[in-house]
Design a protein around this motif. Structure first.
Motif, short mmCIF file in Angstrom:
data_model
loop_
_atom_site.label_atom_id
_atom_site.label_comp_id
_atom_site.label_asym_id
_atom_site.label_seq_id
_atom_site.Cartn_x
_atom_site.Cartn_y
_atom_site.Cartn_z
N ARG A 109 0.58 -1.19 -0.36
CA ARG A 109 -0.61 -0.14 -0.46
C ARG A 109 0.97 1.62 -0.07
O ARG A 109 1.87 1.14 -0.07
CB ARG A 109 -1.14 -0.34 1.26
N LEU A 110 0.05 2.41 0.15
CA LEU A 110 1.26 3.63 0.51
C LEU A 110 2.02 3.74 1.42
O LEU A 110 1.45 3.21 2.25
CB LEU A 110 0.01 4.63 -0.57
N ALA A 114 4.54 9.13 0.33
CA ALA A 114 3.45 8.69 -0.74
C ALA A 114 2.66 9.94 -0.31
O ALA A 114 2.47 11.74 -0.62
CB ALA A 114 2.39 7.80 -0.95
N GLY A 115 2.71 10.25 1.47
CA GLY A 115 1.73 10.94 2.29
C GLY A 115 2.42 11.79 2.00
O GLY A 115 1.99 13.86 2.14
N LEU A 117 4.87 13.64 0.42
CA LEU A 117 4.81 14.05 -0.44
C LEU A 117 3.83 15.08 -1.55
O LEU A 117 3.62 16.31 -1.97
CB LEU A 117 5.05 13.27 -2.64
N GLY A 118 2.36 14.72 -1.14
CA GLY A 118 1.38 14.94 -1.19
C GLY A 118 1.07 16.38 -0.55
O GLY A 118 0.52 17.10 -0.66
N ALA A 121 2.86 18.63 -1.72
CA ALA A 121 2.31 19.73 -3.07
C ALA A 121 1.34 19.66 -2.47
O ALA A 121 0.50 21.51 -3.37
CB ALA A 121 1.67 17.79 -3.49
N ARG A 124 0.59 23.98 -2.64
CA ARG A 124 1.48 25.05 -3.33
C ARG A 124 0.80 25.40 -4.06
O ARG A 124 -0.80 25.12 -2.95
CB ARG A 124 2.21 23.70 -4.82
N HIS A 153 -5.41 17.61 -17.48
CA HIS A 153 -4.28 16.97 -17.58
C HIS A 153 -3.68 16.20 -19.11
O HIS A 153 -4.05 14.76 -19.13
CB HIS A 153 -3.53 15.54 -16.51
N VAL A 176 -11.34 9.32 -6.12
CA VAL A 176 -9.87 10.22 -6.82
C VAL A 176 -8.80 9.49 -7.33
O VAL A 176 -8.68 7.92 -6.17
CB VAL A 176 -9.68 11.16 -5.63
N TYR B 98 4.12 14.14 -12.14
CA TYR B 98 4.11 14.57 -10.43
C TYR B 98 5.16 15.25 -10.21
O TYR B 98 5.00 15.74 -9.14
CB TYR B 98 5.15 13.17 -10.67
N LEU B 110 5.90 20.49 -7.68
CA LEU B 110 5.43 19.04 -7.95
C LEU B 110 4.95 19.60 -8.63
O LEU B 110 2.78 20.06 -8.86
CB LEU B 110 4.97 18.97 -6.10
N GLY B 111 3.77 18.54 -9.45
CA GLY B 111 2.10 18.24 -10.23
C GLY B 111 1.50 18.22 -9.73
O GLY B 111 1.36 17.24 -8.10
N LEU B 112 0.06 17.61 -10.40
CA LEU B 112 -0.83 17.66 -10.57
C LEU B 112 -0.81 15.79 -9.49
O LEU B 112 -1.33 15.28 -8.78
CB LEU B 112 -2.13 17.20 -11.17
N GLN B 113 -0.45 14.74 -10.15
CA GLN B 113 -0.37 13.40 -9.82
C GLN B 113 0.35 13.46 -7.94
O GLN B 113 -0.04 12.57 -7.37
CB GLN B 113 0.36 12.55 -10.53
N ALA B 114 1.46 14.41 -7.70
CA ALA B 114 1.64 14.38 -6.52
C ALA B 114 0.57 14.39 -5.45
O ALA B 114 0.58 13.74 -4.88
CB ALA B 114 3.09 15.55 -6.30
N GLY B 115 -0.22 15.61 -5.75
CA GLY B 115 -1.23 15.90 -4.91
C GLY B 115 -1.86 14.16 -4.61
O GLY B 115 -2.58 14.06 -3.76
N VAL B 116 -2.56 13.98 -5.93
CA VAL B 116 -3.49 12.85 -6.38
C VAL B 116 -2.48 12.00 -5.22
O VAL B 116 -3.70 11.01 -4.66
CB VAL B 116 -3.83 12.57 -7.55
N LEU B 117 -1.95 11.54 -5.12
CA LEU B 117 -0.87 10.95 -4.83
C LEU B 117 -1.20 10.82 -3.33
O LEU B 117 -1.18 9.58 -2.07
CB LEU B 117 0.68 10.44 -4.92
N GLY B 118 -1.06 11.63 -2.67
CA GLY B 118 -1.61 11.86 -1.05
C GLY B 118 -2.16 12.06 -0.52
O GLY B 118 -2.58 11.54 0.06
N GLU B 119 -4.00 12.51 -1.72
CA GLU B 119 -4.95 12.30 -1.33
C GLU B 119 -5.31 10.68 -1.05
O GLU B 119 -5.70 10.91 -0.19
CB GLU B 119 -5.78 12.38 -2.67
N LEU B 120 -4.81 9.75 -1.96
CA LEU B 120 -4.87 8.69 -1.93
C LEU B 120 -3.84 8.18 -0.97
O LEU B 120 -4.66 7.05 -0.25
CB LEU B 120 -4.34 8.17 -3.27
N ALA B 121 -2.95 8.66 -0.38
CA ALA B 121 -2.24 8.08 0.79
C ALA B 121 -3.06 8.77 2.05
O ALA B 121 -3.34 8.09 3.36
CB ALA B 121 -0.74 8.98 0.63
N ARG B 124 -6.01 5.88 3.84
CA ARG B 124 -4.99 4.88 4.25
C ARG B 124 -5.28 5.30 6.18
O ARG B 124 -5.62 6.56 6.39
CB ARG B 124 -3.56 5.12 4.24
N ASP B 125 -5.23 4.28 7.13
CA ASP B 125 -5.96 4.35 8.01
C ASP B 125 -4.38 5.45 9.09
O ASP B 125 -3.62 4.73 9.17
CB ASP B 125 -5.64 2.87 8.54
#
Lengths: 308, 308
Positions: A109-110, A114-115, A117-118, A121, A124, A153, A176, B98, B110-121, B124-125
Motif C-alpha cells: 500500500r502507499l 507518498a503522504g 509528497l501530498g 504538493a 503549492r 491533465h 479520486v 508528478y 510538484l505536479g498534479l499526480q503528486a497531489g493525487v498520490l497524497g490524497e490517496l495516501a 489510508r488509516d
DNA sequence: ATCGGTGGTCCACGATGTGGACCATTGCGA
DNA sequence: TCGCAATGGTCCACATCGTGGACCACCGAT
C-alpha cells in the motif's frame, strides 16, 4: 495508467490494462503541458522510471478502499507486466518509502513518503482546490448525489476530489485518482467539449490507442457526444461507462478562460430525467462560474509570474 | 555516483535532504520495514528508479516555499548528479504528471499526480496523523513555539507535520518533508534514544556515511547525546544543527509500545533555560501519552490484521 | 564582444534493468 | 494425506536501456 474503468480493483476489465504511455505536447495549457498518452513517443531513457511511477499510482488507486493493501499477484495482473519486474520496482518503491509492505500479509500500500509528497504538493498554490471545495460541498448537499471535481491533465482527466451527497446512494464509478481519456465520463466530456475543435483533434489522436480499452468510445461517437454537449450546455454520461450509472458535468474555466476542470454529479439513471437535468445543469453552471470568479480574483492578487 | 550534498538549496539548512540511500532491514517495525540508508546495499536493479524518487522528493522539498518552482541548475547542484541525468529524470516525472514545469521560467515543481498520490495516501488509516493533530496544536498554543511531529522511518526521521505557535518567532530549521538520520534534531534524537541499544547500533551503522554530511554527529557524540537524553527524560538539541536554534523532543510510542514518532518544540536558545525545559518536557510527555492512548484505542477497535 | 550563467540536446558506451525459469509456502479440494 | 494451483520470492544470462560528458543556443551583465 489508470485504474479500472470499473472502480473496483479486481478488474473485470475487458483487456489487461494498457501499459501504454507516451507524450503529448499541448501548448495551450500553462504548467503541466505534457502528459502520458500512448507508449509510442515516450521520453527516451526513462522506461523504468515510467513504469515505476505508473505502478506507484496503481498501488495507490487499487489500495484506496482496502486498508490491508494490494497483493503482488493482483498488481502483476492489472499492470500486465511480468511478476519479477513488478516486484523489483515494488522493492525500490518500498526502499524509498513511497510504498509499504505488510510483513504478515505481504500486501502493498502507499507509504509514508507518498503522504509527505501530498503534503508538499498541497502547499503549492492550489487555487483550484481551494476555490472548488465549497462548491463541491454545496452541489453535493443540494443535489444529494455524489459530486466530483475532474481536472484536465494533458489529454486526460483526473478525478481529484469527490464529495458524497447526503443521500444513501453511493456511486463507485469514479474515485479520486482515477484517470481517463478526455471525453469518457461526464466531467471529462465536459472538458473535452469546451476545447477548441483543433484541440479536440489533438486529444482524440493522442488518446486513440488508450481508448481502445474503452468499448464504445471511438472518435465518431466522441465527436457526436461533444456536439450534443455543446448544444445542451452540459455533458451527459448516460451510463456509457458503467450501465445504470449516469452523470452530468459542466466545465470549469480558469482565470485565462481555459477549461481546466469540470464539476460533475453522478447517480442512478432514474435521477436524470430531463427536468432534473436542467436543474442540475443550472446548479453546476452557477458553481462553475463561482469557481471561475474565485480563480480570477486569486490570479489578480498574485505577483506577476516570470523570472524574478 | 555520490553524494553531492553541498546542500543549502538556498535555504540555510545545513544539509539538504540527503540524496544518498540504500536499505536497512528493521524487523522491529511493522509495515514499512525498510528504508533507504546509504547507497551501499541498495536493492539491485533499480538505480534509476531510486534516483527518480529521490529527485521527486527533492523537487517537493526545494519548491516547498517557492511557488515559482525550482530551476534545473539548482536541482543538479543539490542532487550532485550530472545535468543531463537530472533532466532526463525530470522529463519522465513531468510526463507522468508528478512534476510540472512552468513553460515560461522553465522551473519545476510538484505536479498534479503528486497531489493525487497524497490524497490517496491520506485515505489510508493514518492513526498517528489523526491522533497527533490535537496534541500538536495544543503544544504549539501553550508553548507559543513551533511544534513538530517527526516519524521514524527506518533509520531516519521524517518531519511529517509542523504547527506554528502563536508567537512571532518563526523557525526554519525543520519543515515538512525533511528527512535526517535518527539522532539529528530533537525529535529525531528522542526516537533514537528510545530504541534498544542494539537497534541503536544498527541505526548508527546504517546512517554512518550519510551522517558524514552532518558535521559534529559522529557515533561517539550521538551515543553521548542518547545517554543524556535518557537521563533527562527528553532530547535536547542545543543548537547543534543550526546555531542558535534549539529544540526539545519526546518520543511517541505506538500501541505495541514501539517508539514510532516524536513531538518536538523548537525556538531560539534563550527560550530553553532549565526551568522552561522541564515545563516543556512535562507538556510533551503528557501529549505523547495522550497520543499513545489514542493509538492503543484505535488499535483495539480495529479488525484483526492478517489474511482475510 | 566576451563571459558566466541558464535550459536543452546528442549519442557511443557499458552498466543496468529485464523477465523467463525456478523454488518455497500456503490453502484448498479430492 | 496427497496433489494442485495459487501465492510471494529469487536467480542470472542477455541486451536493452540509462548514462553523462560534450556540445549548442540563448540571455543578461559586464
Amino acid at each position: 495508467m489508470m485504474a479500472g474503468v470499473s472502480a473496483n480493483a479486481d478488474a473485470q476489465r475487458p483487456a489487461a490494462p494498457p501499459p501504454d504511455h507516451g507524450r503529448a505536447a499541448r501548448r495551450s495549457a500553462s504548467w503541466t503541458i505534457a502528459h502520458t498518452a500512448d507508449e509510442a513517443d515516450r521520453p527516451s531513457g526513462s522506461q523504468s522510471i515510467q513504469r515505476a511511477l505508473v505502478l506507484l499510482n496503481l498501488v495507490g488507486v487499487l489500495a484506496r478502499d482496502r486498508p490491508e493493501g494490494v497483493t503482488l499477484a493482483e498488481l502483476t495482473r492489472v499492470s500486465g507486466r511480468p511478476k519479477a519486474s513488478v516486484r523489483r520496482v515494488l522493492v525500490a518503491l518500498v526502499a524509498e518509502g513511497y510504498v509499504e509492505q505488510d510483513p504478515d500479509t505481504a500486501c502493498y500500500r502507499l507509504g509514508l513518503q507518498a503522504g509527505v509528497l501530498g503534503e508538499l504538493a498541497g502547499h503549492r498554490d492550489d487555487d483550484l482546490g481551494e476555490a472548488s471545495t465549497d462548491s463541491l460541498i454545496r452541489v453535493a448537499d443540494t443535489s444529494t448525489d455524489t459530486t466530483f471535481l475532474t481536472v484536465r491533465h494533458g489529454s486526460y482527466g483526473v478525478c481529484t476530489r469527490r464529495q458524497e451527497g447526503p443521500g444513501p446512494i453511493r456511486n463507485y464509478a469514479l474515485a479520486v485518482g482515477d484517470r481517463h481519456p478526455l471525453g469518457i465520463g461526464a466531467g471529462s466530456l465536459a472538458i473535452l467539449s469546451a476545447l477548441s475543435d483543433e484541440d479536440i483533434d489533438d486529444v482524440l489522436a493522442s488518446t486513440a490507442t488508450t481508448r481502445g480499452h474503452y468499448p464504445g468510445f471511438d472518435d465518431e461517437t466522441l465527436r457526436d457526444l461533444v456536439h450534443r454537449s455543446r448544444q445542451d450546455g452540459y455533458a451527459l454520461n448516460d451510463g456509457r461507462v458503467i450501465a445504470g450509472s449516469w452523470a452530468l458535468g459542466v466545465a470549469v474555466h480558469d482565470a485565462a478562460d481555459r477549461p481546466v476542470a469540470a464539476l460533475s454529479v453522478a447517480g442512478i439513471a432514474e435521477r436524470f430525467d430531463p427536468p432534473r437535468r436542467d436543474e442540475l445543469a443550472a446548479l453546476l453552471h452557477t458553481e462553475a462560474r463561482s469557481i471561475h470568479a474565485a480563480l480570477t480574483r486569486s490570479q489578480e492578487s498574485r505577483p506577476v509570474r516570470g523570472r524574478p
